[in-house]
Design an enzyme around this catalytic site. Structure first.
Site, mmCIF file in Angstrom:
data_model
loop_
_atom_site.group_PDB
_atom_site.id
_atom_site.type_symbol
_atom_site.label_atom_id
_atom_site.label_comp_id
_atom_site.label_asym_id
_atom_site.label_seq_id
_atom_site.Cartn_x
_atom_site.Cartn_y
_atom_site.Cartn_z
ATOM 1 C CD GLN A 58 -1.764 0.061 3.437
ATOM 2 O OE1 GLN A 58 -2.748 0.740 3.150
ATOM 3 N NE2 GLN A 58 -1.319 -0.062 4.685
ATOM 4 C CB ILE A 59 3.891 2.456 1.778
ATOM 5 C CG1 ILE A 59 3.250 2.508 3.168
ATOM 6 C CG2 ILE A 59 4.876 3.622 1.603
ATOM 7 C CD1 ILE A 59 4.214 2.420 4.324
ATOM 8 N N GLY A 60 3.863 1.492 -1.245
ATOM 9 C CA GLY A 60 4.456 1.502 -2.581
ATOM 10 C C GLY A 60 3.520 2.148 -3.598
ATOM 11 C CD GLN A 95 15.367 -5.659 1.413
ATOM 12 O OE1 GLN A 95 15.266 -4.574 1.982
ATOM 13 N NE2 GLN A 95 14.319 -6.297 0.909
ATOM 14 C CG ASP A 132 6.848 9.235 14.038
ATOM 15 O OD1 ASP A 132 5.830 8.596 14.283
ATOM 16 O OD2 ASP A 132 7.871 8.716 13.538
ATOM 17 C CG HIS A 161 8.243 4.902 13.417
ATOM 18 N ND1 HIS A 161 7.372 5.963 13.365
ATOM 19 C CD2 HIS A 161 7.570 3.854 12.869
ATOM 20 C CE1 HIS A 161 6.247 5.587 12.801
ATOM 21 N NE2 HIS A 161 6.340 4.308 12.498
HETATM 22 P P1 NAD Z 1 2.000 -3.858 2.785
HETATM 23 O O1 NAD Z 1 1.860 -5.151 3.524
HETATM 24 O O2 NAD Z 1 0.844 -3.271 2.072
HETATM 25 O O3 NAD Z 1 3.176 -3.985 1.728
HETATM 26 C C1 NAD Z 1 4.401 -4.545 2.037
HETATM 27 C C2 NAD Z 1 4.975 -5.105 0.754
HETATM 28 O O4 NAD Z 1 6.283 -5.564 1.036
HETATM 29 C C3 NAD Z 1 4.185 -6.316 0.216
HETATM 30 O O5 NAD Z 1 3.847 -6.090 -1.143
HETATM 31 C C4 NAD Z 1 5.172 -7.468 0.360
HETATM 32 O O6 NAD Z 1 5.035 -8.428 -0.676
HETATM 33 C C5 NAD Z 1 6.504 -6.723 0.289
HETATM 34 N N1 NAD Z 1 7.636 -7.452 0.840
HETATM 35 C C6 NAD Z 1 7.672 -8.286 1.904
HETATM 36 N N2 NAD Z 1 8.895 -8.806 2.042
HETATM 37 C C7 NAD Z 1 9.657 -8.289 1.076
HETATM 38 C C8 NAD Z 1 11.013 -8.468 0.693
HETATM 39 N N3 NAD Z 1 11.818 -9.304 1.350
HETATM 40 N N4 NAD Z 1 11.467 -7.771 -0.377
HETATM 41 C C9 NAD Z 1 10.659 -6.947 -1.064
HETATM 42 N N5 NAD Z 1 9.352 -6.763 -0.758
HETATM 43 C C10 NAD Z 1 8.870 -7.421 0.297
HETATM 44 O O7 NAD Z 1 2.607 -2.828 3.858
HETATM 45 P P2 NAD Z 1 2.640 -1.233 3.783
HETATM 46 O O8 NAD Z 1 1.386 -0.709 4.349
HETATM 47 O O9 NAD Z 1 3.086 -0.810 2.455
HETATM 48 O O10 NAD Z 1 3.759 -0.938 4.890
HETATM 49 C C11 NAD Z 1 5.101 -1.326 4.692
HETATM 50 C C12 NAD Z 1 5.888 -1.179 5.985
HETATM 51 O O11 NAD Z 1 5.954 0.193 6.367
HETATM 52 C C13 NAD Z 1 5.280 -1.894 7.196
HETATM 53 O O12 NAD Z 1 6.355 -2.488 7.905
HETATM 54 C C14 NAD Z 1 4.673 -0.773 7.998
HETATM 55 O O13 NAD Z 1 4.575 -1.120 9.370
HETATM 56 C C15 NAD Z 1 5.690 0.307 7.764
HETATM 57 N N6 NAD Z 1 5.278 1.689 8.071
HETATM 58 C C16 NAD Z 1 6.224 2.506 8.587
HETATM 59 C C17 NAD Z 1 5.923 3.815 8.874
HETATM 60 C C18 NAD Z 1 6.966 4.765 9.426
HETATM 61 O O14 NAD Z 1 6.587 5.896 9.766
HETATM 62 N N7 NAD Z 1 8.234 4.395 9.576
HETATM 63 C C19 NAD Z 1 4.626 4.281 8.626
HETATM 64 C C20 NAD Z 1 3.682 3.424 8.082
HETATM 65 C C21 NAD Z 1 4.024 2.108 7.797
HETATM 66 C C1 LMR Z 2 2.588 4.358 11.570
HETATM 67 O O1 LMR Z 2 3.246 5.085 12.330
HETATM 68 O O2 LMR Z 2 1.560 4.759 10.990
HETATM 69 C C2 LMR Z 2 3.011 2.927 11.347
HETATM 70 O O3 LMR Z 2 4.345 2.755 11.717
HETATM 71 C C3 LMR Z 2 2.105 2.009 12.106
HETATM 72 C C4 LMR Z 2 2.403 0.566 11.839
HETATM 73 O O4 LMR Z 2 2.481 -0.193 12.825
HETATM 74 O O5 LMR Z 2 2.547 0.175 10.671
#
Ligand code: NAD
Ligand code: LMR
Length: 329
Positions: free
Chosen positions: A16-18, A113, A160, A188
């Site tokens: 979803q982020i992608g 990675q 944040d 975070h």
């Molecule tokens: P998502 O589950 O929709 O997408 C994750 C994608 O990563 C999937 O398509 C999956 O197939 C892929 N993936 C898994 N393992 C992989 C690998 N080894 N190599 C390449 N791709 C791989 O998740 P999302 O909503 O896009 O969120 C992604 C991450 O970001 C989560 O860990 C979420 O908690 C984190 N996040 C961080 C923050 C922040 O502020 N730092 C905020 C929001 C979400």
């Molecule tokens: C966020 O801050 O929105 C995400 O890190 C929450 C989460 O656990 O994916």
């Protein structure tokens, strides 16, 4: 287009982020309106087809700055020649999973990675880790890339930071653009410390402008620190567009610089500043210029802030010790 395209590798590209991120990169918002980009998408084999669908849509966007999109399921190929790497894909916590299990599962992603970045990324590689637990995943990747300068590995606390700016702006009835020098310290996670004591609102100290310690302690800090969980509760899925937007902000600021009289928050390897153990990837106030960042020095930290920073840093130390035990760093 006079410049050669910058290679941007994005992992988790079909997530979803992608989906929210790639179109903004292609439109020039990551690096600027004069910089062509080449996207290198990394996914797990099961999600490559979905990534191909996104690549078709990127093509259909007819972005003048997008010089091409390649899709990989092998990290070595995906990071080959990468100038910027956005590590978004991660293993989410599932039911019954302890924190140690989560760290181990993510080690299986971020160790290879890191090795792939070490093996083939471009000399000027800049890495942003978004996938959670972001700070410690960044530490794992960095520890497995010994030939890359450690400071090139960063983790995202800009979401944040942006959340804190929005909450403060709402409280004071000002625009987010009036707010400067906010800081997110630490991890975070829910232990993070959003600091208003050095922040400014239209040139005035923000904590003084708020003048309400109860709001600061009982509302502002928990609202910002637990916003991720609140979004999950409301949407039934974690933040995506705001996370993508913050990733864009993080890299754009790193590459293009902070404005005079302001700073941003980035989780970066500690050089021991503010008593944060060296090497821990912790959020600090940073200024950026010429593609480099510097931790802001000399801020006075009172007892209240000290306690909050220490608690979050302690959590990071525990996460580091856990991944150390697993042989990941
Ligand atoms: P998502 O589950 O929709 O997408 C994750 C994608 O990563 C999937 O398509 C999956 O197939 C892929 N993936 C898994 N393992 C992989 C690998 N080894 N190599 C390449 N791709 C791989 O998740 P999302 O909503 O896009 O969120 C992604 C991450 O970001 C989560 O860990 C979420 O908690 C984190 N996040 C961080 C923050 C922040 O502020 N730092 C905020 C929001 C979400
Ligand atoms: C966020 O801050 O929105 C995400 O890190 C929450 C989460 O656990 O994916």
């Amino acid at each position: 287009m006079t410049q050669a395209p910058v290679n941007v590798t994005v992992t988790g590209a079909a997530g979803q982020i992608g989906y929210a991120l790639l179109f903004r990169i292609a439109s020039g918002q990551l690096l600027g309106p004069d910089t062509p980009v080449k996207l290198r998408l990394l996914e797990i084999p099961q999600a490559v087809k979905a990534a191909e669908g996104t690549a078709m849509e990127l093509e259909d966007g007819a972005f003048p700055l997008l010089a091409g999109t390649d899709i990989f399921d092998d990290p070595k190929q995906a990071f080959s020649g990468a100038n910027v790497a956005l590590l978004v894909g991660a293993r989410p916590r599932t039911k019954g999973m302890e924190r140690g299990d989560l760290l181990e599962a993510n080690g299986g992603i971020f160790k290879p990675q890191g090795e792939a970045i070490n093996a083939g990324a471009a000399e000027d590689i800049k890495v942003l880790v978004v996938g959670n637990p972001a700070n410690t995943n960044a530490l794992i990747a960095q520890s497995n890339a010994p030939d890359v300068p450690a400071e090139r590995f960063t983790a995202m606390t800009r979401l944040d930071h942006n959340r804190a700016a929005a909450q403060l702006a709402k409280k004071l009835g000002v625009s987010v653009g009036d707010i400067k020098k906010l800081t997110i310290w630490g991890n975070h996670s829910a232990t993070q410390y959003p600091d208003l004591f050095h922040a400014e609102v239209a040139g005035k100290n923000a904590a003084e402008a708020v003048n309400d310690q109860k709001w600061l302690e009982d509302e502002f800090i928990p609202t910002v620190a637990k916003r991720g969980a609140a979004i999950i509760e409301a949407r039934g899925a974690s933040s995506a567009a705001s996370a993508a937007s913050a990733a864009i902000d993080h890299v754009y600021t790193w590459v293009n610089g902070t404005e005079a009289g302001n700073w941003t928050s980035m989780a970066v390897p500690s050089d021991g500043s503010y008593g944060v153990p060296e090497g821990i990837i912790s959020s600090f106030p940073v200024t950026t210029a010429n593609g480099k960042y510097e931790i802001v020095q000399g801020l006075e930290i009172d007892e209240f802030s000290r306690g909050k920073i220490d608690a979050s840093v302690q959590e990071l130390v525990e996460e580091r010790d856990a991944v150390r035990k697993l042989g990941l760093v």
